[in-house]
Design a protein around this motif. Structure first.
Motif, PDB file in Angstrom:
ATOM      1  N   LEU A   1       0.801  -1.218   0.000  1.00 30.90           N
ATOM      2  CA  LEU A   1       0.000   0.000   0.000  1.00 30.90           C
ATOM      3  C   LEU A   1       0.837   1.272   0.000  1.00 30.90           C
ATOM      4  O   LEU A   1       0.292   2.372   0.066  1.00 30.90           O
ATOM      5  CB  LEU A   1      -0.943  -0.017   1.215  1.00 30.90           C
ATOM      6  N   THR A   2       2.145   1.122  -0.117  1.00 29.78           N
ATOM      7  CA  THR A   2       3.026   2.291  -0.144  1.00 29.78           C
ATOM      8  C   THR A   2       2.689   3.254  -1.286  1.00 29.78           C
ATOM      9  O   THR A   2       2.650   4.482  -1.072  1.00 29.78           O
ATOM     10  CB  THR A   2       4.498   1.850  -0.240  1.00 29.78           C
ATOM     11  N   PRO A   3       2.446   2.751  -2.514  1.00 26.46           N
ATOM     12  CA  PRO A   3       2.118   3.680  -3.606  1.00 26.46           C
ATOM     13  C   PRO A   3       0.890   4.540  -3.319  1.00 26.46           C
ATOM     14  O   PRO A   3       0.833   5.717  -3.702  1.00 26.46           O
ATOM     15  CB  PRO A   3       1.886   2.761  -4.801  1.00 26.46           C
ATOM     16  N   PHE A   4      -0.076   3.963  -2.618  1.00 26.86           N
ATOM     17  CA  PHE A   4      -1.311   4.697  -2.346  1.00 26.86           C
ATOM     18  C   PHE A   4      -1.110   5.697  -1.203  1.00 26.86           C
ATOM     19  O   PHE A   4      -1.708   6.776  -1.191  1.00 26.86           O
ATOM     20  CB  PHE A   4      -2.440   3.707  -2.048  1.00 26.86           C
ATOM     21  N   ALA A   5      -0.253   5.340  -0.252  1.00 28.85           N
ATOM     22  CA  ALA A   5       0.094   6.288   0.807  1.00 28.85           C
ATOM     23  C   ALA A   5       0.844   7.480   0.215  1.00 28.85           C
ATOM     24  O   ALA A   5       0.619   8.634   0.611  1.00 28.85           O
ATOM     25  CB  ALA A   5       0.945   5.594   1.866  1.00 28.85           C
ATOM     26  N   LYS A   6       1.729   7.225  -0.759  1.00 29.46           N
ATOM     27  CA  LYS A   6       2.461   8.309  -1.417  1.00 29.46           C
ATOM     28  C   LYS A   6       1.508   9.221  -2.188  1.00 29.46           C
ATOM     29  O   LYS A   6       1.648  10.451  -2.166  1.00 29.46           O
ATOM     30  CB  LYS A   6       3.506   7.721  -2.362  1.00 29.46           C
ATOM     31  N   GLN A   7       0.534   8.617  -2.892  1.00 28.32           N
ATOM     32  CA  GLN A   7      -0.445   9.425  -3.627  1.00 28.32           C
ATOM     33  C   GLN A   7      -1.237  10.315  -2.680  1.00 28.32           C
ATOM     34  O   GLN A   7      -1.510  11.480  -2.981  1.00 28.32           O
ATOM     35  CB  GLN A   7      -1.401   8.510  -4.391  1.00 28.32           C
ATOM     36  N   ALA A   8      -1.623   9.742  -1.547  1.00 28.11           N
ATOM     37  CA  ALA A   8      -2.395  10.514  -0.569  1.00 28.11           C
ATOM     38  C   ALA A   8      -1.592  11.705  -0.060  1.00 28.11           C
ATOM     39  O   ALA A   8      -2.108  12.829   0.048  1.00 28.11           O
ATOM     40  CB  ALA A   8      -2.819   9.619   0.589  1.00 28.11           C
ATOM     41  N   LYS A   9      -0.307  11.484   0.223  1.00 21.30           N
ATOM     42  CA  LYS A   9       0.527  12.575   0.731  1.00 21.30           C
ATOM     43  C   LYS A   9       0.771  13.633  -0.344  1.00 21.30           C
ATOM     44  O   LYS A   9       0.730  14.844  -0.071  1.00 21.30           O
ATOM     45  CB  LYS A   9       1.855  12.037   1.237  1.00 21.30           C
ATOM     46  N   SER A  10       1.015  13.180  -1.574  1.00 24.86           N
ATOM     47  CA  SER A  10       1.328  14.130  -2.653  1.00 24.86           C
ATOM     48  C   SER A  10       0.147  15.014  -3.032  1.00 24.86           C
ATOM     49  O   SER A  10       0.331  16.079  -3.628  1.00 24.86           O
ATOM     50  CB  SER A  10       1.817  13.372  -3.891  1.00 24.86           C
ATOM     51  N   SER A  11      -1.057  14.604  -2.680  1.00 20.84           N
ATOM     52  CA  SER A  11      -2.227  15.449  -2.946  1.00 20.84           C
ATOM     53  C   SER A  11      -2.279  16.643  -2.004  1.00 20.84           C
ATOM     54  O   SER A  11      -3.091  17.560  -2.186  1.00 20.84           O
ATOM     55  CB  SER A  11      -3.513  14.633  -2.830  1.00 20.84           C
ATOM     56  N   ASP A  12      -1.412  16.605  -0.965  1.00 18.93           N
ATOM     57  CA  ASP A  12      -1.247  17.712  -0.019  1.00 18.93           C
ATOM     58  C   ASP A  12      -2.593  18.199   0.542  1.00 18.93           C
ATOM     59  O   ASP A  12      -2.929  19.392   0.485  1.00 18.93           O
ATOM     60  CB  ASP A  12      -0.527  18.875  -0.705  1.00 18.93           C
ATOM     61  N   PRO A  13      -3.376  17.294   1.128  1.00 17.91           N
ATOM     62  CA  PRO A  13      -4.694  17.696   1.612  1.00 17.91           C
ATOM     63  C   PRO A  13      -4.642  18.398   2.969  1.00 17.91           C
ATOM     64  O   PRO A  13      -3.711  18.205   3.756  1.00 17.91           O
ATOM     65  CB  PRO A  13      -5.415  16.354   1.747  1.00 17.91           C
ATOM     66  N   ASP A  14      -5.650  19.204   3.231  1.00 17.83           N
ATOM     67  CA  ASP A  14      -5.835  19.753   4.571  1.00 17.83           C
ATOM     68  C   ASP A  14      -6.411  18.680   5.487  1.00 17.83           C
ATOM     69  O   ASP A  14      -6.195  18.703   6.702  1.00 17.83           O
ATOM     70  CB  ASP A  14      -6.788  20.954   4.533  1.00 17.83           C
ATOM     71  N   LEU A  15      -7.156  17.770   4.870  1.00 20.42           N
ATOM     72  CA  LEU A  15      -7.770  16.672   5.622  1.00 20.42           C
ATOM     73  C   LEU A  15      -7.660  15.391   4.799  1.00 20.42           C
ATOM     74  O   LEU A  15      -8.046  15.355   3.633  1.00 20.42           O
ATOM     75  CB  LEU A  15      -9.246  16.964   5.900  1.00 20.42           C
ATOM     76  N   LEU A  16      -7.109  14.346   5.416  1.00 20.72           N
ATOM     77  CA  LEU A  16      -7.080  13.022   4.798  1.00 20.72           C
ATOM     78  C   LEU A  16      -8.088  12.152   5.524  1.00 20.72           C
ATOM     79  O   LEU A  16      -7.953  11.889   6.720  1.00 20.72           O
ATOM     80  CB  LEU A  16      -5.682  12.401   4.912  1.00 20.72           C
ATOM     81  N   PHE A  17      -9.113  11.736   4.777  1.00 24.99           N
ATOM     82  CA  PHE A  17     -10.134  10.862   5.364  1.00 24.99           C
ATOM     83  C   PHE A  17      -9.861   9.439   4.894  1.00 24.99           C
ATOM     84  O   PHE A  17      -9.867   9.157   3.701  1.00 24.99           O
ATOM     85  CB  PHE A  17     -11.538  11.299   4.939  1.00 24.99           C
ATOM     86  N   VAL A  18      -9.597   8.557   5.842  1.00 21.65           N
ATOM     87  CA  VAL A  18      -9.262   7.172   5.525  1.00 21.65           C
ATOM     88  C   VAL A  18     -10.465   6.283   5.820  1.00 21.65           C
ATOM     89  O   VAL A  18     -10.982   6.263   6.946  1.00 21.65           O
ATOM     90  CB  VAL A  18      -8.042   6.692   6.333  1.00 21.65           C
ATOM     91  N   ALA A  19     -10.918   5.550   4.796  1.00 20.69           N
ATOM     92  CA  ALA A  19     -12.028   4.595   4.954  1.00 20.69           C
ATOM     93  C   ALA A  19     -11.497   3.219   4.567  1.00 20.69           C
ATOM     94  O   ALA A  19     -11.337   2.926   3.377  1.00 20.69           O
ATOM     95  CB  ALA A  19     -13.207   4.995   4.076  1.00 20.69           C
ATOM     96  N   TRP A  20     -11.228   2.389   5.558  1.00 17.66           N
ATOM     97  CA  TRP A  20     -10.554   1.126   5.283  1.00 17.66           C
ATOM     98  C   TRP A  20     -11.163   0.015   6.131  1.00 17.66           C
ATOM     99  O   TRP A  20     -11.583   0.246   7.265  1.00 17.66           O
ATOM    100  CB  TRP A  20      -9.061   1.248   5.617  1.00 17.66           C
ATOM    101  N   ALA A  21     -11.216  -1.180   5.578  1.00 18.69           N
ATOM    102  CA  ALA A  21     -11.753  -2.323   6.318  1.00 18.69           C
ATOM    103  C   ALA A  21     -10.994  -3.576   5.917  1.00 18.69           C
ATOM    104  O   ALA A  21     -10.552  -3.706   4.777  1.00 18.69           O
ATOM    105  CB  ALA A  21     -13.244  -2.492   6.033  1.00 18.69           C
ATOM    106  N   GLY A  22     -10.833  -4.493   6.864  1.00 19.07           N
ATOM    107  CA  GLY A  22     -10.244  -5.769   6.518  1.00 19.07           C
ATOM    108  C   GLY A  22      -8.827  -5.974   7.009  1.00 19.07           C
ATOM    109  O   GLY A  22      -8.286  -5.198   7.816  1.00 19.07           O
ATOM    110  N   GLU A  23      -8.207  -7.019   6.487  1.00 18.60           N
ATOM    111  CA  GLU A  23      -6.946  -7.517   7.022  1.00 18.60           C
ATOM    112  C   GLU A  23      -5.728  -6.669   6.655  1.00 18.60           C
ATOM    113  O   GLU A  23      -4.661  -6.838   7.240  1.00 18.60           O
ATOM    114  CB  GLU A  23      -6.731  -8.953   6.535  1.00 18.60           C
ATOM    115  N   THR A  24      -5.849  -5.781   5.678  1.00 16.23           N
ATOM    116  CA  THR A  24      -4.682  -4.986   5.246  1.00 16.23           C
ATOM    117  C   THR A  24      -4.559  -3.655   5.985  1.00 16.23           C
ATOM    118  O   THR A  24      -3.734  -2.818   5.626  1.00 16.23           O
ATOM    119  CB  THR A  24      -4.762  -4.711   3.736  1.00 16.23           C
TER     120      THR A  24
END
Length: 424
Positions: A238-261
């Motif tokens: 999930l590193t690529p997706f964490a990088k995308q989230a950071k590079s979007s430079d948001p004021d708020l990061l809303f994480v919606a996640w479920a399951g084993e990962t």
């Protein structure tokens, strides 16, 4: 030519014949009285309208399809434990509602919508007039139309997709929905979202897409710019997706996640140092996930559907006692099962003898307010949304064993989703 003696004996013979016929009728009536349930009015045998016959005490067949195995098995375990505790609570230990025994058949959908649909159809074919379960939103969205087509009451569980609300007149829900999560998240921002940049990091699933839609509906309407980063549900790196989230430079990061990962996700976000550059809001998951946040736990603002001890109600204590006695531990989705059982029992009782009339079962639930695990709950008549309190929560303590506590309880009306026109 008839003799006088023959003429004289005819009245006596007719009288004897009548006497035999009367005795036979009385014997038949006596047998009917002894057999009771076997003698009913024509066309009413086996129905409640046939008086005190067997139909009045026939069992109500309930089919429960949930994730016993699969990626959401932990949630499924909580649900079934809550359901059994709720059934015992709502029936006062009798297993009966309105004089009808609740006959439960349980099936495992393994989180697979196709398997769930097949099992739902099989249960309906076996006479189930009520279906419950659906740990997964993808499952619920497939089972609900099947229930409507067959005129069977369906009470969805932890599945949070907003589209379940108002889907059809036979579908209800015993848990919260994504819109209620987002309204709780919006309350955590602490200011108007106008001009803010918001990124939603979620899985590309029915649950994740529902969260993106809800964030756009709530914060987007307040003037925020909303972007989404969606990861395949099967992704483990999930590193690529964490990088995308950071590079979007948001004021708020809303994480919606479920399951084993989930563990891999929070590790990736920590490695990318996301918490130092943006406010992170997410839903508090099951208790086993708390240590996964690590040192970042105190930096996250949590919205919560439920955690053990969050509500402090009498019903919560009853649920916790029953689940613990049975060897389980109350957790995030235990109330969803408990509430489903309460709803089923009330529907059967409220149908007033029409336990197989699903229109009557549905009508009994519409507009019903009751004391649930989280507090006062209401089944909104217009679209069957379940109105309920939600919680703002923080984690404190050692990163290896953090403890949740309620920062604020939001009343049901403050996090009520907008009314959805009934689709079918």
């Amino acid at each position: 030519m008839t003799s006088r003696s023959d003429t004289a004996t005819r009245p006596a013979a007719r009288a004897a014949t009548r006497s035999v016929r009367i005795r036979r009728q009385l014997a038949a009536l006596a047998a009917c009285g002894l057999l009771a349930v076997g003698c009913s009015k024509a066309g009413t045998a086996g129905t409640a309208s046939g008086g005190s016959g067997s139909g009045a005490q026939a069992p109500v067949k309930v089919g429960l399809v949930y994730s016993k195995t699969g990626p959401l098995a932990a949630y499924g375990k909580q649900y079934i434990e809550g359901f059994r505790a709720g059934l015992d609570y709502a029936t006062k230990g009798t297993g009966k509602a309105g004089g009808h025994r609740i006959e439960l058949t349980v099936e495992d959908d393994a989180g697979d919508p196709a398997k769930a649909v097949s099992e739902a159809k099989d249960l309906i074919g076996k006479g189930c007039t009520i279906l419950a379960g659906s740990t997964s939103s993808g499952v619920a969205l497939q089972v609900a139309p099947v229930a409507a087509q067959n005129k069977v009451l369906f009470i969805s569980g932890p599945a949070a997709a907003d589209k379940i609300t108002g889907l059809n007149k036979y579908t209800f829900r015993s848990g919260r929905q994504s819109y209620q999560d987002i309204l709780t998240a919006a309350s955590l921002i602490g200011k108007d979202a106008h001009g803010s940049k918001v990124t939603v990091l979620a899985q590309d699933s029915a649950f994740g897409q529902a969260n993106v839609a809800a964030v756009k509906a709530v914060l987007g309407k307040q003037g925020a710019t909303v972007k989404a980063v969606l990861a395949p549900p099967s992704a483990t790196d999930l590193t690529p997706f964490a990088k995308q989230a950071k590079s979007s430079d948001p004021d708020l990061l809303f994480v919606a996640w479920a399951g084993e990962t989930a563990s891999a996700l929070w590790t990736s976000l920590t490695q990318q140092d996301v918490f130092s550059s943006t406010k992170v809001v997410t839903g508090l998951d099951l208790a086993a996930s708390y240590p996964l946040f690590g040192p970042a736990a105190t930096k996250i603002s949590f919205l919560s559907h439920y955690f053990d001890g969050a509500a402090g109600t009498d019903v919560e204590r009853a649920m916790a006692d029953a689940v613990t006695k049975a060897g389980g531990t109350p957790d995030i989705f235990t109330p969803d099962g408990f509430t489903a059982a309460q709803m089923i029992v009330h529907a059967v009782q409220g149908a007033e003898g029409s336990a197989t009339d699903t229109s009557a079962l549905a009508a009994a639930l519409e507009g019903w307010s009751f004391d649930g695990v989280k507090g006062r709950l209401t089944v909104r008549a217009e679209d069957h949304a379940l109105l309920q309190p939600m919680f703002q929560v923080k984690l404190t303590g050692a990163p290896s064993a953090p403890k949740p506590s309620v920062v604020r309880t939001l009343p049901a009306d403050q996090v009520a989703p907008p009314v959805t026109p009934m689709a079918g």
